[in-house]
Enzyme design. Structure first.
Site, PDB file in Angstrom:
ATOM      1  N   ASP A 115      -3.764  -9.603  14.850  1.00  0.00           N
ATOM      2  CA  ASP A 115      -2.715  -8.777  15.422  1.00  0.00           C
ATOM      3  C   ASP A 115      -3.248  -7.544  16.146  1.00  0.00           C
ATOM      4  O   ASP A 115      -2.463  -6.718  16.615  1.00  0.00           O
ATOM      5  CB  ASP A 115      -1.676  -8.380  14.367  1.00  0.00           C
ATOM      6  CG  ASP A 115      -2.274  -8.031  13.025  1.00  0.00           C
ATOM      7  OD1 ASP A 115      -3.510  -7.920  12.929  1.00  0.00           O
ATOM      8  OD2 ASP A 115      -1.502  -7.874  12.058  1.00  0.00           O
ATOM      9  N   HIS A 146      -3.741  -3.919  10.863  1.00  0.00           N
ATOM     10  CA  HIS A 146      -3.279  -3.124   9.726  1.00  0.00           C
ATOM     11  C   HIS A 146      -4.388  -3.030   8.685  1.00  0.00           C
ATOM     12  O   HIS A 146      -5.050  -4.022   8.383  1.00  0.00           O
ATOM     13  CB  HIS A 146      -2.043  -3.762   9.095  1.00  0.00           C
ATOM     14  CG  HIS A 146      -0.923  -3.990  10.058  1.00  0.00           C
ATOM     15  ND1 HIS A 146      -0.703  -5.220  10.668  1.00  0.00           N
ATOM     16  CD2 HIS A 146       0.021  -3.151  10.529  1.00  0.00           C
ATOM     17  CE1 HIS A 146       0.344  -5.122  11.472  1.00  0.00           C
ATOM     18  NE2 HIS A 146       0.803  -3.874  11.400  1.00  0.00           N
ATOM     19  N   ASP A 165      -8.000  -7.089  10.967  1.00  0.00           N
ATOM     20  CA  ASP A 165      -6.549  -7.026  11.174  1.00  0.00           C
ATOM     21  C   ASP A 165      -6.182  -5.644  11.722  1.00  0.00           C
ATOM     22  O   ASP A 165      -6.835  -4.653  11.400  1.00  0.00           O
ATOM     23  CB  ASP A 165      -5.853  -7.271   9.833  1.00  0.00           C
ATOM     24  CG  ASP A 165      -4.364  -7.546   9.944  1.00  0.00           C
ATOM     25  OD1 ASP A 165      -3.609  -6.595  10.252  1.00  0.00           O
ATOM     26  OD2 ASP A 165      -3.958  -8.695   9.719  1.00  0.00           O
ATOM     27  N   HIS A 220      -2.721  -6.982   2.023  1.00  0.00           N
ATOM     28  CA  HIS A 220      -1.951  -5.815   1.563  1.00  0.00           C
ATOM     29  C   HIS A 220      -1.626  -5.891   0.069  1.00  0.00           C
ATOM     30  O   HIS A 220      -1.207  -4.880  -0.514  1.00  0.00           O
ATOM     31  CB  HIS A 220      -0.647  -5.673   2.344  1.00  0.00           C
ATOM     32  CG  HIS A 220      -0.828  -5.332   3.779  1.00  0.00           C
ATOM     33  ND1 HIS A 220      -1.614  -4.281   4.211  1.00  0.00           N
ATOM     34  CD2 HIS A 220      -0.342  -5.922   4.917  1.00  0.00           C
ATOM     35  CE1 HIS A 220      -1.598  -4.233   5.537  1.00  0.00           C
ATOM     36  NE2 HIS A 220      -0.841  -5.212   5.979  1.00  0.00           N
TER      37      HIS A 220
END
Length: 309
Positions: free
Chosen positions: A246, A164, A162, A125
């Site tokens: 995740d 995200h 991931d 991120h």
């Protein structure tokens, strides 16, 4: 050649509170999983600190200095609602970045076939000059730029599974024809980027968003139809995995229902492409994964695949 595992004790010291999902127990779960007998043949190395030069190939010097300056001697420094530093954070970040660089070195020099960097905090991120989403520096990007600068690697493919979207990695390479960024992720979901229409200035961004409730079938279909053909067509000289776990069905921060074997399947598929164009060279860096059970299962499956076991 064997698979390399890169770790550092500082990953256990970055601790911004027991309430925070990105906690030291994540690394303890990974370490316990990789203590099993079948992992005893792993090459194991300790991550050095990344140098300023290695970091500033991706992040501006003033951003590096600002993060260093923000590091507190006690208590917490809150950089955004999700992202905080304590006295040991900056050291952990530097060793995580150095671990990604070391993994590239050992793979490019032929010391290891592939590598898994089991450090924290995560990195995908982190944008060029913005920390967010538990991330401070972008380790996959630092690894890619190191491979290009030191080894003359022409094309790097990054695959991010991931849950995200890796907004930081996408932003860093948006204008770059030499790095292909591909991602499967839940959408809509944090951080809000990653629509299929986001393709980059050079058509080297490939997003295959999944919907809440999707599982193995949808993930594998997206990989087979969208992600893997583009990576294979790109013919990378190095493959980097942003290995967030995740999207596992047990994870509290996502709503994708993957099993550990799905990550192993994706890993084997990426290894096959690496074998075709990159002499097998592949570096994986740990991103998310917040169910300790799901993380342990997924890392074990991922590393087993890397080992060809």
């Amino acid at each position: 050649m064997a698979t390399l595992l890169v770790t550092h004790p500082s990953s256990l010291l970055h601790d911004v509170g027991s309430h925070h999902p990105e906690r030291p127990d994540r690394i303890r779960a990974v370490e316990r999983a990789l203590e099993a007998e079948k992992f005893q043949s792993l090459l194991r190395e300790t991550a050095p600190k990344a140098s300023v030069e290695q970091i500033t190939r991706v992040h501006p010097k003033d951003y590096y200095e600002a993060l260093k300056e923000a590091s507190p001697s006690s208590g917490l420094t809150q950089l955004d609602p999700d992202t905080a530093m304590m006295e040991h954070t900056w050291n952990a970040v530097l060793h995580a970045a150095g671990g990604a660089v070391l993994a590239v070195d050992e793979v490019m020099r032929g010391k290891a076939r592939n590598a898994f960097v089991a450090t924290r905090p995560p990195g995908h991120h982190a944008e060029i000059s913005t920390p967010m989403g538990f991330c401070f520096l972008n380790f996959a990007a630092i690894a890619a730029r190191h491979a290009q600068a030191v080894y003359g690697v022409a094309r790097v493919a990054i695959m991010d599974f991931d849950v995200h979207h890796g907004n930081g990695t996408q932003a860093i390479f948006w204008d770059d024809s030499s790095v292909l960024y591909t991602s499967t992720h839940q959408m809509p979901h944090y951080p809000g980027t990653g629509a299929a229409g986001e393709r980059g200035a050079q058509n080297t961004i490939v997003n295959a968003p999944l919907s809440a409730g999707d599982g193995s079938a949808e993930f594998r279909a997206a990989m087979n139809a969208i992600i893997l053909p583009r990576i294979e067509q790109f013919a990378p000289d190095l493959v980097i995995i942003s290995a967030g776990f995740d999207a596992h069905r047990l994870d509290p921060l996502g709503e994708i229902n993957l099993e550990a074997e799905d990550f192993a399947w994706a890993t084997r598929a990426l290894m096959k492409i690496a074998d075709q164009s990159a002499k097998g060279r592949l570096v994986s860096v740990l991103e998310g994964g917040y169910s300790l059970e799901g993380l342990a299962q997924s890392v074990a499956a991922h590393v087993t695949a890397l080992m060809g076991a």
